[in-house]
Structure formats: structure tokens, C-alpha cells
Write a protein that holds these residues in place. Structure first.
Motif, mmCIF file in Angstrom:
data_model
loop_
_atom_site.group_PDB
_atom_site.id
_atom_site.type_symbol
_atom_site.label_atom_id
_atom_site.label_comp_id
_atom_site.label_asym_id
_atom_site.label_seq_id
_atom_site.Cartn_x
_atom_site.Cartn_y
_atom_site.Cartn_z
ATOM 1 N N GLY A 84 -3.851 -1.439 9.154
ATOM 2 C CA GLY A 84 -2.388 -0.847 9.659
ATOM 3 C C GLY A 84 -1.135 -2.076 9.305
ATOM 4 O O GLY A 84 -2.123 -2.969 9.314
ATOM 5 N N PRO A 85 -0.139 -1.408 9.141
ATOM 6 C CA PRO A 85 1.308 -2.251 9.045
ATOM 7 C C PRO A 85 1.478 -3.597 10.209
ATOM 8 O O PRO A 85 0.902 -2.980 11.492
ATOM 9 C CB PRO A 85 1.814 -1.724 8.753
ATOM 10 C CG PRO A 85 1.707 0.177 9.677
ATOM 11 C CD PRO A 85 -0.039 0.243 9.685
ATOM 12 N N ASP A 90 7.510 -2.523 6.669
ATOM 13 C CA ASP A 90 7.507 -1.369 6.665
ATOM 14 C C ASP A 90 6.020 -0.557 6.364
ATOM 15 O O ASP A 90 5.883 -0.307 5.334
ATOM 16 C CB ASP A 90 8.578 -0.918 5.232
ATOM 17 C CG ASP A 90 9.200 0.898 5.942
ATOM 18 O OD1 ASP A 90 9.344 0.933 6.647
ATOM 19 O OD2 ASP A 90 9.452 1.228 4.406
ATOM 20 N N SER A 91 6.220 0.832 7.535
ATOM 21 C CA SER A 91 5.590 1.496 8.012
ATOM 22 C C SER A 91 5.121 2.459 7.032
ATOM 23 O O SER A 91 3.710 2.986 6.494
ATOM 24 C CB SER A 91 4.927 2.148 9.512
ATOM 25 O OG SER A 91 6.624 2.675 9.871
ATOM 26 N N ARG A 92 5.925 2.864 6.774
ATOM 27 C CA ARG A 92 6.304 4.551 5.169
ATOM 28 C C ARG A 92 5.696 3.990 3.843
ATOM 29 O O ARG A 92 5.387 4.674 3.805
ATOM 30 C CB ARG A 92 7.408 4.136 6.137
ATOM 31 C CG ARG A 92 8.300 5.600 7.133
ATOM 32 C CD ARG A 92 9.575 5.604 7.064
ATOM 33 N NE ARG A 92 10.720 6.274 7.969
ATOM 34 C CZ ARG A 92 10.325 7.720 8.480
ATOM 35 N NH1 ARG A 92 9.645 8.711 7.595
ATOM 36 N NH2 ARG A 92 10.355 8.038 9.621
ATOM 37 N N GLU A 93 5.879 2.729 4.152
ATOM 38 C CA GLU A 93 6.180 2.316 2.342
ATOM 39 C C GLU A 93 4.290 1.683 2.571
ATOM 40 O O GLU A 93 3.648 2.351 1.533
ATOM 41 C CB GLU A 93 6.202 1.055 2.170
ATOM 42 C CG GLU A 93 6.425 0.228 0.820
ATOM 43 C CD GLU A 93 7.210 -1.296 0.783
ATOM 44 O OE1 GLU A 93 6.513 -2.172 0.159
ATOM 45 O OE2 GLU A 93 8.305 -1.223 1.257
ATOM 46 N N GLN A 97 1.131 3.715 0.122
ATOM 47 C CA GLN A 97 0.623 2.705 -0.216
ATOM 48 C C GLN A 97 -1.144 3.073 -0.555
ATOM 49 O O GLN A 97 -2.203 3.783 -1.007
ATOM 50 C CB GLN A 97 0.257 1.490 -0.138
ATOM 51 C CG GLN A 97 1.749 0.806 -0.534
ATOM 52 C CD GLN A 97 1.711 -0.646 -0.264
ATOM 53 O OE1 GLN A 97 0.970 -0.839 0.533
ATOM 54 N NE2 GLN A 97 2.734 -1.190 -1.076
ATOM 55 N N GLN A 98 -1.284 3.357 1.625
ATOM 56 C CA GLN A 98 -2.626 4.116 1.461
ATOM 57 C C GLN A 98 -2.710 5.170 0.913
ATOM 58 O O GLN A 98 -4.517 6.170 0.624
ATOM 59 C CB GLN A 98 -2.758 4.344 3.624
ATOM 60 C CG GLN A 98 -2.725 2.970 4.265
ATOM 61 C CD GLN A 98 -3.962 1.944 3.529
ATOM 62 O OE1 GLN A 98 -5.051 3.000 2.974
ATOM 63 N NE2 GLN A 98 -3.570 0.541 3.297
#
Length: 106
Positions: A84-85, A90-93, A97-98
Motif C-alpha cells: 500500500g502507499p 500520493d495514493s491515487r498515483e 501505477q499498480q
């Protein structure tokens, strides 16, 4: 007579003693009310010990069998650990990527 009037004018006797009685008496009253509550819960939950033992054994056996069936259906060879981030990322970015790395694999 003089002593009674002096005591009546004293703020400690006038306000402190009733407050102390209220606090001490309230704690004893609360103890009784909470004891009634816990006694009622204990009485409601009480079962015959033999019946309770049978219910617990059946419940545990069913749960274990269900979990074993679920584990047999899971494919552990294709499992991938996804991090997890971090709080500063930035969690959306990171999610994008995932997703892009998953689409490349599939």
C-alpha cells in the motif's frame, strides 16, 4: 441555639456535606443498578451445560470445515503481495501505477 445557627451559616456544612452525601450515596446507588444489569445479562445467557457444550462443539466443527473448503478453493500459486502507499506518497498515483503493472502482467 447559637451553635445551630452558626452551623447553618457555615458554607461547608451548607454545601459541602450535601455534596459529599450525593457523591457517596450515588456511588452506592450506581453499584446496585449496574449489578442488576449484569445479573440480568448472566441470567439471560445461561444454558444447560450439556446443551451448551454440544452447541459449541458443532459450531466449531462447522466453522473449521467451512474455512477448510474456502482455503481449498483459493489459488495460492498466483498470489502477489501488493504494498500500500506510504503516508507521504500520493495514493491515487500509486494506485494507477499498480493498475498499470497489473495490466502489463495480464
Amino acid at each position: 441555639m447559637f451553635n445551630l445557627k452558626a452551623l447553618h451559616r457555615n458554607k461547608t456544612v451548607r454545601y459541602g456535606v450535601p455534596m459529599l452525601l450525593l457523591v457517596v450515596g450515588g456511588s452506592f446507588g450506581l453499584k446496585e443498578f449496574t449489578q442488576i444489569r449484569y445479573d440480568a445479562q448472566r441470567h439471560r445467557k445461561r444454558l444447560d451445560p450439556e446443551l451448551e457444550a454440544q452447541v459449541n462443539v458443532k459450531r466449531q466443527a462447522n466453522i473449521l470445515e467451512e474455512e477448510y473448503e474456502k482455503l481449498q478453493q483459493v489459488n495460492l500459486d498466483e498470489w502477489k503481495n501488493i504494498r500500500g502507499p506510504r503516508p507521504w506518497e500520493d495514493s491515487r498515483e500509486y494506485q494507477e501505477q499498480q493498475r498499470s503493472s497489473q495490466s502489463k502482467i495480464n
